[in-house]
Enzyme design. Structure first.
Site, PDB file in Angstrom:
ATOM      1  N   ASN A   1       2.288 114.005  54.323  1.00  0.00           N
ATOM      2  CA  ASN A   1       1.445 113.029  55.024  1.00  0.00           C
ATOM      3  C   ASN A   1      -0.029 113.140  54.643  1.00  0.00           C
ATOM      4  O   ASN A   1      -0.808 112.197  54.860  1.00  0.00           O
ATOM      5  CB  ASN A   1       1.580 113.191  56.544  1.00  0.00           C
ATOM      6  CG  ASN A   1       2.908 112.710  57.082  1.00  0.00           C
ATOM      7  OD1 ASN A   1       3.363 113.162  58.131  1.00  0.00           O
ATOM      8  ND2 ASN A   1       3.563 111.792  56.379  1.00  0.00           N
TER       9      ASN A   1
ATOM     10  N   ASP B   1      10.240 108.923  63.371  1.00  0.00           N
ATOM     11  CA  ASP B   1       9.985 107.975  62.288  1.00  0.00           C
ATOM     12  C   ASP B   1       9.929 106.549  62.826  1.00  0.00           C
ATOM     13  O   ASP B   1      10.707 106.186  63.716  1.00  0.00           O
ATOM     14  CB  ASP B   1      11.110 108.086  61.245  1.00  0.00           C
ATOM     15  CG  ASP B   1      10.773 107.359  59.959  1.00  0.00           C
ATOM     16  OD1 ASP B   1       9.583 107.041  59.730  1.00  0.00           O
ATOM     17  OD2 ASP B   1      11.694 107.096  59.173  1.00  0.00           O
TER      18      ASP B   1
END
Length: 249
Positions: A69, A21
């Site tokens: 995503n 991340d």
């Protein structure tokens, strides 16, 4: 002095999972496009894979692209897929040189044809490698995985291959995408967030969690060593007491 010298080889985790991340924030901090963050993130992947293989980690799973995503802007998804194809194609010779096997988990049918072809080609080419297994979680979510496992088990019951009373935790584990590897011993999440974001929910039941503020593009071998040193200071009891563990150490 490197933290690598503090790592105890006999206490290494068999399986490390990583939520990578911070690519977008890394780029934003530099007033750059998000794609640059993803490119630098690929460099961090290379360093981490190399370090894991050098240490003798058996499995390394990287959360590369979640089902959520797919909701990102099309131009970012296209850039990510292009980078993925480029990285897999370019890194396959390195995987071969370092005896690293590539595997993938997730709803891979959602990937475009070119990406799947490149991915499957690398998986096939590296299939006999034995040093470390690198697992890419692509178009993956734990809820999707568990739902698919439930469907598989329900179908087996319907076809009288198994009875409802015979369903166990082992049955569920064997129906998951990850049946070929052990559950993670250590989960690392970069970027400062303290959540697991729909990643390996079933498999993380007894996993040690390690969170760091380091953004993924800044993650490197030394950062991995730091996580491992922290991991090795912990006592993993799996429901037992400390006293119960003493005779088996």
């Amino acid at each position: 002095m490197s933290l690598k010298t503090e790592i105890q080889p006999e206490r290494l985790p068999k399986h490390i999972a990583i939520i990578m991340d911070g690519n977008g924030r890394w780029a934003a901090q530099r007033s750059q496009e998000r794609s640059l963050g993803h490119e630098q993130g690929a460099v961090a992947v290379r360093q981490t894979v190399e370090a894991a293989a050098e240490l003798g980690i058996q499995f390394l799973t990287l959360y590369a692209f979640s089902t959520e995503n797919w909701n990102r802007p099309k131009e970012e998804i296209d850039a990510l897929m292009k980078l993925l194809v480029h990285s897999i194609h370019n890194e396959t010779p390195t995987l071969m040189e370092n005896n690293i096997r590539l595997r993938a988990i997730g709803d891979l049918d959602r990937l475009d044809i070119k990406t799947r072809e490149i991915l499957n080609g690398s998986i096939e080419k590296t299939s006999q490698n034995t040093r470390t297994t690198l697992v890419l979680a692509l178009s993956y979510s734990a809820r999707w995985e568990i739902t698919e496992a439930v469907k598989k088990i329900a179908n087996a019951v319907r076809q009288d291959q198994i009875s409802v009373d015979e369903i166990s935790t082992k049955t569920v584990s064997e129906a998951l995408n990850t049946t070929f590897m052990p559950s993670p011993d250590l989960l690392i999440r970069t970027g400062g967030e303290h959540r697991i974001s729909n990643f390996l929910l079933w498999q993380l039941a007894y996993t040690e969690l390690y969170f760091t503020d380091v953004l993924w593009p800044d993650f490197n071998k030394e950062k991995l060593y730091k996580a491992l040193v922290n991991y090795q200071k912990r006592e993993r009891r799996f429901g037992r007491t400390s006293q119960q563990l003493e005779p088996i150490q």
